[in-house]
Design an enzyme around this catalytic site. Structure first.
Site, PDB file in Angstrom:
ATOM      1  N   LYS A 169       0.823  -1.216   0.000  1.00 41.39           N
ATOM      2  CA  LYS A 169       0.000   0.000   0.000  1.00 41.39           C
ATOM      3  C   LYS A 169       0.857   1.267   0.000  1.00 41.39           C
ATOM      4  CE  LYS A 169      -0.628   0.265   5.047  1.00 41.39           C
ATOM      5  NZ  LYS A 169       0.087   1.549   5.228  1.00 41.39           N
ATOM      6  N   ASP A 170       2.131   1.163   0.402  1.00 47.20           N
ATOM      7  CA  ASP A 170       3.017   2.323   0.432  1.00 47.20           C
ATOM      8  C   ASP A 170       3.784   2.518  -0.877  1.00 47.20           C
ATOM      9  OD1 ASP A 170       2.346   2.862   3.088  1.00 47.20           O
ATOM     10  OD2 ASP A 170       3.956   1.596   3.867  1.00 47.20           O
TER      11      ASP A 170
ATOM     12  N   ARG B 272      -8.035   8.239   3.407  1.00 48.40           N
ATOM     13  CA  ARG B 272      -9.022   7.265   2.931  1.00 48.40           C
ATOM     14  C   ARG B 272      -9.965   6.858   4.046  1.00 48.40           C
ATOM     15  NH1 ARG B 272      -9.173   2.175   4.089  1.00 48.40           N
ATOM     16  NH2 ARG B 272      -7.035   2.235   4.882  1.00 48.40           N
ATOM     17  N   ARG B 273      -9.411   6.508   5.202  1.00 46.53           N
ATOM     18  CA  ARG B 273     -10.249   6.135   6.349  1.00 46.53           C
ATOM     19  C   ARG B 273     -11.067   7.324   6.820  1.00 46.53           C
ATOM     20  NH1 ARG B 273      -5.003   3.220   8.929  1.00 46.53           N
ATOM     21  NH2 ARG B 273      -5.252   1.156   7.972  1.00 46.53           N
TER      22      ARG B 273
ATOM     23  N   ARG C 104       0.205   9.878  14.610  1.00 46.70           N
ATOM     24  CA  ARG C 104       1.425   9.395  13.961  1.00 46.70           C
ATOM     25  C   ARG C 104       2.254   8.630  14.980  1.00 46.70           C
ATOM     26  NH1 ARG C 104       3.842  11.526   9.708  1.00 46.70           N
ATOM     27  NH2 ARG C 104       4.861   9.494   9.766  1.00 46.70           N
ATOM     28  N   GLY C 105       3.390   8.120  14.543  1.00 47.08           N
ATOM     29  CA  GLY C 105       4.267   7.343  15.410  1.00 47.08           C
ATOM     30  C   GLY C 105       4.131   5.856  15.133  1.00 47.08           C
TER      31      GLY C 105
ATOM     32  N   ARG D  20       1.263   4.762  19.194  1.00 43.30           N
ATOM     33  CA  ARG D  20      -0.164   5.009  18.975  1.00 43.30           C
ATOM     34  C   ARG D  20      -1.003   4.318  20.048  1.00 43.30           C
ATOM     35  NH1 ARG D  20      -1.083   4.706  12.380  1.00 43.30           N
ATOM     36  NH2 ARG D  20       0.959   5.521  11.802  1.00 43.30           N
TER      37      ARG D  20
ATOM     38  N   CYS E 113      -0.530   7.721  -2.248  1.00 39.83           N
ATOM     39  CA  CYS E 113      -0.883   6.962  -1.049  1.00 39.83           C
ATOM     40  C   CYS E 113      -1.866   7.727  -0.169  1.00 39.83           C
ATOM     41  CB  CYS E 113       0.379   6.657  -0.239  1.00 39.83           C
ATOM     42  SG  CYS E 113       1.573   5.628  -1.119  1.00 39.83           S
TER      43      CYS E 113
END
Length: 320
Positions: free
Chosen positions: A89-90, A140-141, A158-159, A164, A251
């Protein structure tokens, strides 16, 4: 298969991001290859990418082309590493000249997962408080969830995964939306509170699969890497990547997909949503697996005509 005599006389260097998940995935690839080629020395080389270094800025604001792959690709071009393992996906859909997507591994569950603070462990996404703070770093989410749950408070997160989770468990967030695949690969399946259904949020292109990238002129290595390719996953992901490439989305754009194969028939569902969630264009196409990439192209064109391109153009204009 091409003779691997020359491969067996050299160390094959595998490039990986330095994140915990990336290394887990890369060592899994190494172990799978080692089973088939015990006489070859596979060496893992960890490399920091731009996406790993900038952890205090939302992904969409950094840029989306090669955020987690550029440094690895330079390593291959400069012959510092021989191939790289990516979360598919990246990996951008247009690769640098001289590089090729050599293999796609069997997909883990590509869905998104709801992970909650313990005070909500008896609730599902539909029953969370109307002002719940939901953490996600994915447009997207964000776009799809805003379409279904405009009352939630969405906050960027992030992280690494442990960071997280710590923010979630200390109450900074009420819930996080994360990839099922990543949680499983890091041994955190017990934190998956709910697998998000497709009618709420379609997953990212390539999510759950690993993409193996190498130099296009290394035919022997490409032949070797085919050992760990999963044909059904490859066909699904090639269809998804063709859709994303045609829509010219990176992405960090609100494009979701769902793909399945039954009796050599491939069903591809795609969605494009505005970041505020107020507009959502969705469509489906069905065809043979031999036409996987063409199906992705055709579905992208259909989504564009129905308003998807207008949504993406507005997002692009707003990011300039």
């Amino acid at each position: 298969m091409t003779s691997l005599v020359s491969c067996s006389q050299r160390t094959i260097r595998i490039g990986s991001r330095k994140s915990q998940l990336a290394l887990v995935q890369t060592y899994w690839v190494r172990e799978e290859l080692q089973k088939s080629f015990p006489d070859i020395n596979f060496e893992v080389c960890a490399i920091s990418t731009q996406g790993d270094k900038i952890l205090d800025v939302a992904l969409a604001k950094i840029g989306d082309k090669g955020l987690f792959t550029k440094e690895l690709e330079l390593g291959m071009i400069n012959h510092e590493i021989d191939f790289a393992v990516h979360s598919l996906k990246d990996l951008p859909t247009n690769l640098p000249e001289g590089l090729v997507l050599a293999s796609i591994t069997e997909r883990e569950n590509p869905a998104d997962a709801l992970v909650v603070n313990t005070k909500y462990n008896k609730l599902q996404i539909d029953t969370l408080p109307i002002d719940a703070i939901i953490g996600t770093s994915s447009l997207r989410r964000l776009a799809q969830l805003r379409n279904k749950y405009p009352h939630f408070n969405f906050k960027d997160v992030r992280g690494n995964l442990n960071t997280r989770m710590a923010k979630l468990d200390t109450g900074e967030y009420d819930a996080l939306i994360l990839a099922v695949a990543g949680l499983k690969r890091l041994g955190m399946s017990d934190r998956i509170h709910q697998v998000i259904p497709n009618d709420i949020s379609l997953h990212a292109v390539g999510q759950g699969a690993l993409g193996i990238e190498c130099r296009a002129d290394d035919a022997e290595l490409i032949s070797l890497l085919k050992v760990i390719e999963h044909p059904e996953t490859r066909d699904c992901c090639l269809a998804e990547r063709a859709l994303l490439r045609t829509l010219e989305g990176g992405c960090q754009v609100p494009i979701g997909v769902s793909t399945r194969i039954v009796d050599d028939r491939l069903t591809l569902v795609g969605v494009v949503a505005s970041i505020n969630g107020k507009r959502l264009v969705k469509d489906t196409i069905i065809g043979t697996i031999e036409d996987a990439e063409q199906l992705g192209f055709l579905l992208a064109k259909s989504l564009s005509r129905k308003g998807g391109q207008e949504i993406l153009d507005e997002i692009l204009a707003g990011s300039r």
